[in-house]
Design an enzyme around this catalytic site. Structure first.
Site, mmCIF file in Angstrom:
data_model
loop_
_atom_site.group_PDB
_atom_site.id
_atom_site.type_symbol
_atom_site.label_atom_id
_atom_site.label_comp_id
_atom_site.label_asym_id
_atom_site.label_seq_id
_atom_site.Cartn_x
_atom_site.Cartn_y
_atom_site.Cartn_z
ATOM 1 C CG ASP A 140 -1.437 1.299 1.582
ATOM 2 O OD1 ASP A 140 -2.180 1.857 0.793
ATOM 3 O OD2 ASP A 140 -1.158 1.981 2.780
ATOM 4 C CG ASP A 165 -0.882 8.330 2.529
ATOM 5 O OD1 ASP A 165 -0.008 9.057 2.168
ATOM 6 O OD2 ASP A 165 -1.792 8.720 3.157
#
Ligand code: PLP
Ligand code: CA
Length: 306
Positions: A27, A29
């Site tokens: 992932d 952020d």
């Protein structure tokens, strides 16, 4: 290997887990960067994984950038990355409309210029990006001019979201044949200092409420993003590790698709959240319990240097 879930990934276990996978999905952020700053140590981790022969992918629900823009951002922050390794919702929504919806026509886009570009790159024309041309003083909103070639509404992050866009989306979606797709359902985007701003989930909810329809959602935790990369790269789910900071999107996606899961505590979810899901005994919530956790992905660096 993982006898109990939610285990801290330390010492020899780190190497064991990394040896058991050939691909690592990150992932973005909250795991490899926060806003415009790399998480300390993250570029070294990713570059070392690649050196060790692992395939690395970047999986983000953020629809405001094209793959190319992400590759540029990654490069600037010190990550070795190519655009083919990036799976963002702007790109994946375009693939979804083409391959799953088999769209023959245009898209009414509530979204960014980046989304328009990804649609174009795959041969899909869109209308609607930017502020709506009809801004006010309209008497008969239900008769706003529509493009008869529009066969789908796509909702992503749109800083120009307005009542008129919501209205226009509703007018298109009154036609049951018009397909309805959303990039992601993240309701809040966390900022430093406990602040937050509204995420795409808020816009999508507004359109779903107006249209009295549910959108097909492309982003995490829907399994489409993984299917998209698994198809392109021939990934074996049991040899993939999903690393994320959110239990309800990243970890849930990993569990649903049969990947090993690692929660990084540099973002949204806490270990207390994970333990609460685990203790609840609720079968659905077990998908939000990660196999492993670390304070930051920087913690796996020593295992890569050994
Ligand atoms: N959507 C938008 C518009 C964002 O700005 C962000 C984070 O910056 C996200 C979604 C979540 O992205 P990720 O899946 O990388 O955590
Ligand atoms: Ca995240």
């Amino acid at each position: 290997m993982a006898v109990s879930k939610c285990t801290r990934l330390t010492g020899p276990l780190t190497k064991q887990v990394l040896d058991s996978v050939d691909s690592v999905l990150f992932d973005c952020d909250g795991v490899i960067w926060r806003g415009d700053q790399a998480i300390p140590g993250a570029p070294e981790v990713i570059n070392s994984l690649k050196k060790a022969g692992k395939r690395v992918f970047f999986v983000t629900n953020n629809s405001t950038k094209t793959r190319k823009m992400y590759a540029e951002k990654l490069g600037k922050l010190g990550f070795e990355a190519s655009k083919d390794e990036v799976f963002g919702t702007a790109y994946c929504s375009a693939v979804y409309l083409k391959t799953v919806c088999n769209l023959q026509g245009k898209v009414y886009l509530i979204g960014s210029n980046a989304m328009k570009q990804e649609l174009e790159a795959i041969g899909i024309e869109s209308v609607g990006v930017g502020p709506d041309p009809v801004s006010g003083g309209q008497k008969d909103w239900a008769s706003v001019p529509l493009d008869p070639e529009v066969k789908a509404v796509l909702v992503g992050f749109d800083e120009h979201f307005s009542y008129m866009k919501l209205n226009r989306a509703l007018q298109y979606l009154c036609n049951a044949e018009c397909q309805f797709v959303g990039t992601n359902t993240d309701t809040r985007l966390p900022l430093e200092g406990g602040k937050a701003v509204p995420g795409t989930g808020c816009l999508l909810k507004a359109v779903e409420t107006a249209a009295q329809r549910h959108a097909q959602v492309v982003g995490k935790p829907s399994s489409f993003m993984f299917k998209c990369m698994a198809n392109q790269f021939g990934l074996d789910p049991s040899k993939c590790l999903m690393v994320g900071d959110r239990l309800d999107t990243d970890i849930m996606l990993g569990s649903t698709c049969g990947l090993k899961t690692l929660l990084s505590l540099t973002g949204v979810s806490t270990i207390a959240d994970a333990e609460e899901h685990q203790r609840s005994g609720c079968p659905k919530r077990q998908g939000m319990v990660p196999d492993y956790y670390v304070d930051s992905i920087a913690e796996i660096l020593p295992a890569l240097q050994a």
